[in-house]
Design an enzyme around this catalytic site. Sequence first.
Site, short mmCIF file in Angstrom:
data_model
loop_
_atom_site.label_atom_id
_atom_site.label_comp_id
_atom_site.label_asym_id
_atom_site.label_seq_id
_atom_site.Cartn_x
_atom_site.Cartn_y
_atom_site.Cartn_z
N LYS A 113 0.85 -1.20 0.00
CA LYS A 113 0.00 0.00 0.00
C LYS A 113 0.88 1.25 0.00
O LYS A 113 2.10 1.16 0.21
CB LYS A 113 -0.91 -0.02 1.23
CG LYS A 113 -0.18 0.09 2.55
CD LYS A 113 -1.10 -0.16 3.73
CE LYS A 113 -0.33 0.00 5.03
NZ LYS A 113 -1.09 -0.47 6.20
N TYR A 154 13.08 32.02 2.22
CA TYR A 154 11.87 32.73 2.65
C TYR A 154 11.92 33.05 4.15
O TYR A 154 12.35 32.23 4.96
CB TYR A 154 10.63 31.87 2.40
CG TYR A 154 10.30 31.69 0.94
CD1 TYR A 154 10.30 32.77 0.06
CD2 TYR A 154 9.98 30.43 0.45
CE1 TYR A 154 9.99 32.59 -1.28
CE2 TYR A 154 9.65 30.24 -0.88
CZ TYR A 154 9.66 31.32 -1.76
OH TYR A 154 9.35 31.15 -3.06
C1 LIG Z 1 -0.31 -1.37 6.97
C2 LIG Z 1 -0.81 -2.67 7.40
C3 LIG Z 1 0.06 -3.74 7.58
C4 LIG Z 1 1.57 -3.60 7.51
O1 LIG Z 1 2.05 -2.95 8.67
P1 LIG Z 1 3.62 -2.72 8.89
O2 LIG Z 1 3.72 -2.23 10.28
O3 LIG Z 1 4.02 -1.70 7.89
O4 LIG Z 1 4.28 -4.01 8.66
C5 LIG Z 1 -0.50 -4.98 7.85
N1 LIG Z 1 -1.83 -5.13 7.95
C6 LIG Z 1 -2.69 -4.13 7.80
C7 LIG Z 1 -4.15 -4.38 7.92
C8 LIG Z 1 -2.21 -2.85 7.53
O5 LIG Z 1 -3.07 -1.84 7.39
#
Ligand SMILES: *Cc1c(COP(=O)(O)O)cnc(C)c1O
Length: 393
Positions: A43, A286
């Site tokens: 993701k 700035y």
């Molecule tokens: C983001 C997420 C993960 C991964 O988490 P990490 O701490 O980055 O390994 C696993 N399961 C779900 C449901 C998530 O939203």
Amino acid sequence: MQNFPGMASWLEINKSNLLSNVKLFRSYQSVSPQFSSLGVVLKGNAYGHGLLSVLECVHSLVDIVFVISPEDAKFVRDYESKRKLPKLRVVVLGAITVSEAAELAELEIEAVVAGCEWKDFGADLAKQKLVKKLKLHIHIDSGLCREGFLPDSLETDLQFLKDLSATCEIVGALSHFANTEDVTEQEYAAEQVNRFELGLKKLEALLGGKRLERHIAASAATLLLPQARLDSVRVGISLYGLWPSKETRLSAKIVLPELPKLKPVLSWRCESQVVKWLPQGSFVGYGCTYRCAQRTRVAVLPVGYFDGYPRSLSSKAHVLINGERCPLLGRVMMNHLVVDVTKLPGDFEKITATLLGEDGKDAISAETLADWAQTINYEIVARIPIHLKRVLI
Ligand SMILES: *Cc1c(COP(=O)(O)O)cnc(C)c1O
């Protein structure tokens, strides 16, 4: 160091480090016999590393990819069909609509039922005349209080599953930990595992005793809690070689026989746009927040907060140039940074700066940037925008 002139700034994705992290997580299968599928979380544009680049490296090495959106899942299927690769298991963790559900079923992409908004999906999907059943995972809320069904009211809340039986197949159940990366003592995680098991028992009974694939562990739990690896894991941040937190690393140091070697995958570099000498007394950037106490040589870098370099790093950060730390002068601007290069020897018109990653004997980690910006490494990498060029090295 390779240079990519003409690119404002670029990200280098280190393939061998990525593969080494995959190997580390694979190695846990030999000590956790139930753990059969290595899932990785792509993701957030693969935590800012670039979905395509990461997919190119891991597609043949993992068992499941977890994405947040149907678009990203379809991107994976497109990638496979263009290259004539076999279909990998893809699970969409985020919300989907009914018409997306039909499309995902067709593409053999799995989805997650996270709440009662699925109540009407059964009737709507029946109208769409699916050829293949949509594979679903039920999210059980074991204590994060985000997605999922609470174990206590699960039987009543999930009565609608019978309406889905003609079009969908329930294949798995998942949950997500709330604070495994925030603590060094995991009582709440243990409680969550218990609640997940209670929910699972009820869910499996509701489905006539069918055994579901179970998964609860993200990076921290996969590293620290062998009992939480279950059937599959969902490794996100640590796939990219980053520790979920200082607490996770500290716990690992204390409880594991040896510290797992995570290798950071990302470096972020740019070439300078302008190098010049400024007279003593010049104001830089700035707000005129920095004034040169002496004649100062600066490099203007074509990176700013538009590129995900946090503005809160103004007057705080440094970059690496030829392995030397060069401080940021004044504020981070939308598309520019100004750094002090007075101490660098020789005459030069262009330099290559490392904003994140190793250069010579020194390095700037995502954790360091996060500390300076008062955030976490997850946010630093995930906010690096899509428009920056990613190069596999
Ligand atoms: C983001 C997420 C993960 C991964 O988490 P990490 O701490 O980055 O390994 C696993 N399961 C779900 C449901 C998530 O939203």
